[in-house]
Design a protein around this motif. Sequence first.
Motif, PDB file in Angstrom:
ATOM      1  N   THR A   8       2.152  37.152 -19.351  1.00  0.00           N
ATOM      2  CA  THR A   8       3.142  37.966 -20.054  1.00  0.00           C
ATOM      3  C   THR A   8       4.510  37.698 -19.466  1.00  0.00           C
ATOM      4  OG1 THR A   8       1.488  39.715 -20.369  1.00  0.00           O
ATOM      5  CG2 THR A   8       3.794  40.287 -20.775  1.00  0.00           C
ATOM      6  N   HIS A   9       5.443  37.250 -20.318  1.00  0.00           N
ATOM      7  CA  HIS A   9       6.795  36.932 -19.856  1.00  0.00           C
ATOM      8  C   HIS A   9       7.754  38.046 -20.262  1.00  0.00           C
ATOM      9  CE1 HIS A   9      10.089  33.593 -19.417  1.00  0.00           C
ATOM     10  NE2 HIS A   9      10.335  34.668 -18.691  1.00  0.00           N
ATOM     11  N   HIS A  10       8.250  38.770 -19.270  1.00  0.00           N
ATOM     12  CA  HIS A  10       9.282  39.773 -19.493  1.00  0.00           C
ATOM     13  C   HIS A  10      10.614  39.056 -19.283  1.00  0.00           C
ATOM     14  CE1 HIS A  10       6.465  43.267 -19.455  1.00  0.00           C
ATOM     15  NE2 HIS A  10       5.738  42.410 -18.762  1.00  0.00           N
ATOM     16  N   HIS A  11      11.155  38.518 -20.344  1.00  0.00           N
ATOM     17  CA  HIS A  11      12.273  37.585 -20.278  1.00  0.00           C
ATOM     18  C   HIS A  11      13.471  38.168 -19.521  1.00  0.00           C
ATOM     19  CE1 HIS A  11      10.643  34.429 -22.890  1.00  0.00           C
ATOM     20  NE2 HIS A  11       9.977  35.426 -23.460  1.00  0.00           N
ATOM     21  N   GLY A  12      13.983  37.349 -18.624  1.00  0.00           N
ATOM     22  CA  GLY A  12      15.117  37.756 -17.809  1.00  0.00           C
ATOM     23  C   GLY A  12      14.737  38.486 -16.546  1.00  0.00           C
ATOM     24  N   HIS A  13      13.442  38.762 -16.345  1.00  0.00           N
ATOM     25  CA  HIS A  13      13.040  39.531 -15.165  1.00  0.00           C
ATOM     26  C   HIS A  13      11.840  38.927 -14.438  1.00  0.00           C
ATOM     27  CE1 HIS A  13      11.499  42.877 -12.711  1.00  0.00           C
ATOM     28  NE2 HIS A  13      12.774  43.246 -12.666  1.00  0.00           N
ATOM     29  N   HIS A  14      10.648  38.912 -15.084  1.00  0.00           N
ATOM     30  CA  HIS A  14       9.473  38.413 -14.373  1.00  0.00           C
ATOM     31  C   HIS A  14       8.398  37.916 -15.324  1.00  0.00           C
ATOM     32  CE1 HIS A  14       7.827  42.500 -15.190  1.00  0.00           C
ATOM     33  NE2 HIS A  14       6.654  41.889 -15.140  1.00  0.00           N
ATOM     34  N   ILE A  15       7.446  37.186 -14.733  1.00  0.00           N
ATOM     35  CA  ILE A  15       6.246  36.731 -15.436  1.00  0.00           C
ATOM     36  C   ILE A  15       5.045  37.331 -14.723  1.00  0.00           C
ATOM     37  CG2 ILE A  15       4.796  34.721 -15.923  1.00  0.00           C
ATOM     38  CD1 ILE A  15       7.382  33.108 -16.253  1.00  0.00           C
ATOM     39  N   ALA A  16       4.134  37.929 -15.493  1.00  0.00           N
ATOM     40  CA  ALA A  16       2.926  38.538 -14.935  1.00  0.00           C
ATOM     41  C   ALA A  16       1.706  37.726 -15.335  1.00  0.00           C
ATOM     42  CB  ALA A  16       2.775  39.977 -15.430  1.00  0.00           C
ATOM     43  N   VAL A  17       0.773  37.575 -14.385  1.00  0.00           N
ATOM     44  CA  VAL A  17      -0.494  36.881 -14.633  1.00  0.00           C
ATOM     45  C   VAL A  17      -1.622  37.880 -14.429  1.00  0.00           C
ATOM     46  CG1 VAL A  17      -2.031  35.017 -13.904  1.00  0.00           C
ATOM     47  CG2 VAL A  17       0.455  34.660 -13.880  1.00  0.00           C
ATOM     48  N   THR A  18      -2.473  38.019 -15.466  1.00  0.00           N
ATOM     49  CA  THR A  18      -3.518  39.044 -15.474  1.00  0.00           C
ATOM     50  C   THR A  18      -4.867  38.428 -15.798  1.00  0.00           C
ATOM     51  OG1 THR A  18      -1.898  40.655 -16.260  1.00  0.00           O
ATOM     52  CG2 THR A  18      -4.214  41.248 -16.532  1.00  0.00           C
ATOM     53  N   VAL A  19      -5.925  38.930 -15.145  1.00  0.00           N
ATOM     54  CA  VAL A  19      -7.288  38.545 -15.492  1.00  0.00           C
ATOM     55  C   VAL A  19      -7.666  39.272 -16.776  1.00  0.00           C
ATOM     56  CG1 VAL A  19      -9.699  38.476 -14.752  1.00  0.00           C
ATOM     57  CG2 VAL A  19      -7.865  38.199 -13.060  1.00  0.00           C
ATOM     58  N   ALA A  20      -8.034  38.535 -17.812  1.00  0.00           N
ATOM     59  CA  ALA A  20      -8.194  39.109 -19.147  1.00  0.00           C
ATOM     60  C   ALA A  20      -9.243  40.205 -19.208  1.00  0.00           C
ATOM     61  CB  ALA A  20      -8.524  38.002 -20.148  1.00  0.00           C
ATOM     62  N   ASP A  21     -10.419  39.962 -18.657  1.00  0.00           N
ATOM     63  CA  ASP A  21     -11.501  40.939 -18.851  1.00  0.00           C
ATOM     64  C   ASP A  21     -11.363  42.179 -17.980  1.00  0.00           C
ATOM     65  OD1 ASP A  21     -12.038  39.544 -16.555  1.00  0.00           O
ATOM     66  OD2 ASP A  21     -14.188  39.308 -16.920  1.00  0.00           O
ATOM     67  N   SER A  22     -10.813  42.051 -16.775  1.00  0.00           N
ATOM     68  CA  SER A  22     -10.701  43.203 -15.879  1.00  0.00           C
ATOM     69  C   SER A  22      -9.373  43.929 -16.013  1.00  0.00           C
ATOM     70  CB  SER A  22     -10.862  42.753 -14.422  1.00  0.00           C
ATOM     71  OG  SER A  22      -9.768  41.948 -14.020  1.00  0.00           O
ATOM     72  N   GLY A  23      -8.351  43.238 -16.529  1.00  0.00           N
ATOM     73  CA  GLY A  23      -7.024  43.828 -16.621  1.00  0.00           C
ATOM     74  C   GLY A  23      -6.260  43.839 -15.310  1.00  0.00           C
ATOM     75  N   VAL A  24      -6.810  43.206 -14.260  1.00  0.00           N
ATOM     76  CA  VAL A  24      -6.132  43.176 -12.965  1.00  0.00           C
ATOM     77  C   VAL A  24      -4.965  42.188 -13.019  1.00  0.00           C
ATOM     78  CG1 VAL A  24      -6.339  42.511 -10.531  1.00  0.00           C
ATOM     79  CG2 VAL A  24      -8.132  43.874 -11.604  1.00  0.00           C
ATOM     80  N   GLU A  25      -3.782  42.670 -12.698  1.00  0.00           N
ATOM     81  CA  GLU A  25      -2.612  41.804 -12.612  1.00  0.00           C
ATOM     82  C   GLU A  25      -2.621  41.125 -11.239  1.00  0.00           C
ATOM     83  OE1 GLU A  25       1.615  42.923 -13.992  1.00  0.00           O
ATOM     84  OE2 GLU A  25       1.712  42.993 -11.798  1.00  0.00           O
TER      85      GLU A  25
END
Length: 309
Positions: A8-25
């Motif tokens: 997930t790219h929050h443009h201008g601030h950060h990029i988050a990487v998450t495990v799809a099935d668990s929802g853990v960022e």
Amino acid sequence: MTHSLELTHHHGHHIAVTVADSGVELLRYVYRAEDPWEAPKPYIHPLRTLSGRVVTDYRPNDHRWHKGLQMTASHLSGQNLWGGNSYVHGKGYQALPERVGSMAHAGFDEVSVHDDGIRLAERLTWHPHSGEHWADETRRIEVHDIDEEGRSWALTWSSAITNRREEPLRFGSPTTHGRENAGYTGLFWRGPRAFRDGRILTPDAEGPGLMGQQADWLAYTGEHDEVDGHATLVFVHSPGNDHTGAGGAHPAHWFVRSSPFAAVAPSLAFHEELALAPGATLTRRYRVLVADGAWDRERITSRIGRLSW
């Protein structure tokens, strides 16, 4: 067993990487500029294990410029791209805002999800306090080898830094400037407060006395507050790393502390300055294995041996 990842790219601030099935960022890569006193630069925080436990600290009250996992330069041709006070031999740490520089995000060339993980490719510029253009960096961050059964995942950080000055760019550290056992510079991890007095391992040794020593990898195990259990981070120095971008391999000299706080850095210039000639490129590649639990040497060796460069 591996699991798919979401980006997930929050443009201008950060990029988050998450495990799809668990929802853990697993991480946030923050590239927004922050306080000039803290030497603005991108960083990773929070960094988490697969169970969701945070294994980085952010702006601790002892060093506000410590932010998770980040590329730093504590002494760079008289400038401080580390943040905060600057070490001056014979005077200690001094408030010298005119020495505090920055690393600026210039753009992403790749932000992508693949079957084997996540890939970020970024361009950055390095600046002294005056704002001059001293260096270009191409940075690549990869998230891969998600192992649910083994409760671990891997992050690979690659940086190629090109000197844009007409004179050498000199990488140093407090140790190269006279302070004993303070050779921090380069990639730097600050652990949570709960990780104080954690266990430190290398392939053939143990303990905080490893400061300034060489080893292919170094592991740090800490115990969480609030929840039961431990986490282990293994920092691996690529066999291909060297001082100038050409020539023989150069094993890391480790900066590592377990007291008064947890910190690890495969230092670019622990004992001696590194001089990068005009137009030359310094390339470094590191791997960080993030694992739930207190891992022993046998388990660490087995796991990193299965990760190819």
